[in-house]
Write a protein that holds these residues in place. Sequence first.
Motif, PDB file in Angstrom:
ATOM      1  N   THR A   1       0.883  -1.278   0.173  1.00 43.71           N
ATOM      2  CA  THR A   1       0.213   0.056   0.199  1.00 43.71           C
ATOM      3  C   THR A   1       0.675   1.452   0.239  1.00 43.71           C
ATOM      4  O   THR A   1       0.280   2.159  -0.411  1.00 43.71           O
ATOM      5  N   VAL A   2       1.813   1.392   0.804  1.00 44.15           N
ATOM      6  CA  VAL A   2       2.932   2.463   0.542  1.00 44.15           C
ATOM      7  C   VAL A   2       3.547   2.631  -1.005  1.00 44.15           C
ATOM      8  O   VAL A   2       3.321   3.498  -0.951  1.00 44.15           O
ATOM      9  N   ARG A   3       3.985   1.669  -1.374  1.00 37.74           N
ATOM     10  CA  ARG A   3       4.859   1.483  -2.325  1.00 37.74           C
ATOM     11  C   ARG A   3       3.888   1.819  -3.477  1.00 37.74           C
ATOM     12  O   ARG A   3       3.764   2.905  -4.053  1.00 37.74           O
ATOM     13  N   ALA A   4       2.868   1.163  -3.100  1.00 42.14           N
ATOM     14  CA  ALA A   4       1.614   1.974  -4.357  1.00 42.14           C
ATOM     15  C   ALA A   4       0.890   3.528  -4.317  1.00 42.14           C
ATOM     16  O   ALA A   4       0.897   4.306  -5.180  1.00 42.14           O
TER      17      ALA A   4
ATOM     18  N   LEU B   1      10.392  -2.589   6.007  1.00 40.84           N
ATOM     19  CA  LEU B   1      10.272  -1.547   5.824  1.00 40.84           C
ATOM     20  C   LEU B   1      10.870  -0.896   6.657  1.00 40.84           C
ATOM     21  O   LEU B   1      11.181   0.394   7.413  1.00 40.84           O
ATOM     22  N   ASP B   2      11.554  -1.774   8.132  1.00 36.38           N
ATOM     23  CA  ASP B   2      12.114  -1.380   9.541  1.00 36.38           C
ATOM     24  C   ASP B   2      14.160  -1.253   9.397  1.00 36.38           C
ATOM     25  O   ASP B   2      14.196  -0.731   9.852  1.00 36.38           O
TER      26      ASP B   2
ATOM     27  N   SER C   1      14.171   5.033   9.431  1.00 34.17           N
ATOM     28  CA  SER C   1      13.327   3.654   8.767  1.00 34.17           C
ATOM     29  C   SER C   1      13.778   3.731   7.429  1.00 34.17           C
ATOM     30  O   SER C   1      13.107   5.165   7.349  1.00 34.17           O
ATOM     31  N   LEU C   2      12.913   3.358   6.656  1.00 32.13           N
ATOM     32  CA  LEU C   2      12.850   2.348   5.493  1.00 32.13           C
ATOM     33  C   LEU C   2      10.693   3.425   5.624  1.00 32.13           C
ATOM     34  O   LEU C   2      11.094   4.500   4.120  1.00 32.13           O
ATOM     35  N   ARG C   3      10.130   2.715   6.350  1.00 31.80           N
ATOM     36  CA  ARG C   3       8.772   3.665   6.191  1.00 31.80           C
ATOM     37  C   ARG C   3       9.005   4.535   6.427  1.00 31.80           C
ATOM     38  O   ARG C   3       7.963   5.296   5.593  1.00 31.80           O
ATOM     39  N   LEU C   4       9.868   5.362   7.204  1.00 32.64           N
ATOM     40  CA  LEU C   4       9.853   7.141   7.934  1.00 32.64           C
ATOM     41  C   LEU C   4      10.209   7.654   6.107  1.00 32.64           C
ATOM     42  O   LEU C   4       9.230   8.256   5.537  1.00 32.64           O
ATOM     43  N   VAL C   5      11.183   6.980   5.522  1.00 38.33           N
ATOM     44  CA  VAL C   5      11.141   7.407   4.027  1.00 38.33           C
ATOM     45  C   VAL C   5      10.293   7.079   3.131  1.00 38.33           C
ATOM     46  O   VAL C   5       9.962   8.441   2.580  1.00 38.33           O
ATOM     47  N   MET C   6       9.269   6.362   3.085  1.00 38.37           N
ATOM     48  CA  MET C   6       8.701   6.061   2.259  1.00 38.37           C
ATOM     49  C   MET C   6       7.037   7.013   2.056  1.00 38.37           C
ATOM     50  O   MET C   6       6.825   7.677   1.620  1.00 38.37           O
ATOM     51  N   LEU C   7       6.735   7.235   3.511  1.00 37.59           N
ATOM     52  CA  LEU C   7       6.120   8.308   4.496  1.00 37.59           C
ATOM     53  C   LEU C   7       6.208   9.342   4.243  1.00 37.59           C
ATOM     54  O   LEU C   7       5.448  10.462   2.948  1.00 37.59           O
TER      55      LEU C   7
ATOM     56  N   MET D   1       7.959  10.583   1.755  1.00 36.71           N
ATOM     57  CA  MET D   1       8.234  10.802   0.108  1.00 36.71           C
ATOM     58  C   MET D   1       6.988  10.721  -0.509  1.00 36.71           C
ATOM     59  O   MET D   1       6.448  11.882  -0.864  1.00 36.71           O
ATOM     60  N   ILE D   2       5.651  10.088   0.335  1.00 43.01           N
ATOM     61  CA  ILE D   2       4.394  10.771  -0.196  1.00 43.01           C
ATOM     62  C   ILE D   2       4.079  11.869   0.722  1.00 43.01           C
ATOM     63  O   ILE D   2       3.402  12.865  -0.584  1.00 43.01           O
ATOM     64  N   HIS D   3       4.369  12.259   1.043  1.00 44.39           N
ATOM     65  CA  HIS D   3       4.028  13.715   1.435  1.00 44.39           C
ATOM     66  C   HIS D   3       4.860  14.837   0.877  1.00 44.39           C
ATOM     67  O   HIS D   3       3.982  15.357   0.698  1.00 44.39           O
ATOM     68  N   GLU D   4       6.314  14.083   0.602  1.00 47.35           N
ATOM     69  CA  GLU D   4       6.829  15.357  -0.127  1.00 47.35           C
ATOM     70  C   GLU D   4       5.740  15.561  -1.607  1.00 47.35           C
ATOM     71  O   GLU D   4       5.635  17.101  -2.264  1.00 47.35           O
ATOM     72  N   TYR D   5       5.911  14.336  -2.120  1.00 41.92           N
ATOM     73  CA  TYR D   5       5.292  14.859  -3.743  1.00 41.92           C
ATOM     74  C   TYR D   5       3.672  15.293  -3.088  1.00 41.92           C
ATOM     75  O   TYR D   5       3.354  16.162  -4.453  1.00 41.92           O
ATOM     76  N   ALA D   6       2.702  14.745  -2.130  1.00 44.03           N
ATOM     77  CA  ALA D   6       1.351  14.852  -2.062  1.00 44.03           C
ATOM     78  C   ALA D   6       1.848  17.116  -2.279  1.00 44.03           C
ATOM     79  O   ALA D   6       1.128  17.327  -3.035  1.00 44.03           O
ATOM     80  N   ARG D   7       2.400  16.790  -1.267  1.00 39.39           N
ATOM     81  CA  ARG D   7       2.141  18.813  -1.288  1.00 39.39           C
ATOM     82  C   ARG D   7       3.144  19.110  -2.193  1.00 39.39           C
ATOM     83  O   ARG D   7       2.123  20.306  -2.950  1.00 39.39           O
ATOM     84  N   HIS D   8       3.955  18.710  -3.290  1.00 39.15           N
ATOM     85  CA  HIS D   8       4.513  19.392  -3.911  1.00 39.15           C
ATOM     86  C   HIS D   8       3.850  19.236  -5.660  1.00 39.15           C
ATOM     87  O   HIS D   8       3.485  20.121  -6.289  1.00 39.15           O
ATOM     88  N   ASN D   9       2.711  18.601  -5.307  1.00 37.17           N
ATOM     89  CA  ASN D   9       1.140  17.910  -6.570  1.00 37.17           C
ATOM     90  C   ASN D   9       0.545  18.914  -6.576  1.00 37.17           C
ATOM     91  O   ASN D   9       0.385  19.603  -7.483  1.00 37.17           O
ATOM     92  N   GLY D  10       0.639  19.217  -5.493  1.00 40.24           N
ATOM     93  CA  GLY D  10      -0.685  20.982  -5.326  1.00 40.24           C
ATOM     94  C   GLY D  10      -0.348  21.799  -5.702  1.00 40.24           C
ATOM     95  O   GLY D  10      -0.746  22.382  -6.419  1.00 40.24           O
TER      96      GLY D  10
END
Length: 168
Positions: free
Chosen positions: A17-20, A122-123, A136-142, A144-153
């Motif tokens: 789900t995070v990857r997607a 993800l650990d 953690s990789l989990r933090l990095v993935m999340l 990145m989602i935040h970074e893209y979501a913000r910049h996609n706006g």
Amino acid sequence: MTDDRIGPPLLGGERETVRAFLDYHRATLEMKCAGLSDDELRQRSMPPSTLTLMGLLRHLAEVERTWFRRVINAEDIPLIWSDSGDFQAAYDPAGSTGAEAFTVWREEVEHSRRIEREAESLDVTGYQARWEEKVSLRLVMLHMIHEYARHNGHADFLREGVDGTVGA
């Protein structure tokens, strides 16, 4: 504007789900920048901002490189567009082309995907030097989602200003 994005699974596991979600946001940025000339990709938002779609592509290539390759994979590599470590340099599209920005961004995305796929879980952790902490990789993935979501706006508004295209 063609929308070829694939949405996240409705019943997937955490990693899937995070990857997607991250890939969905990557595809959104690509869609917002698709089909534009170099001049259109360099078109600035309203003054005094100098933000451009090309600048966003370049910035997100830098962000992918930093979080996945430099932090998680511990690669000793420089930033792409700054010898001095200035992350803001990526925002300046002067002398760059859309083809170059897309190529570099896509290459960094592929490196990121490979690093994530090859990670045991993800650990897995890496060292974030700016924070002087392991992450953690989990933090990095999340992140990145935040970074893209913000910049996609930002990309939504920039694209509308370039040619009136809105949505997604």
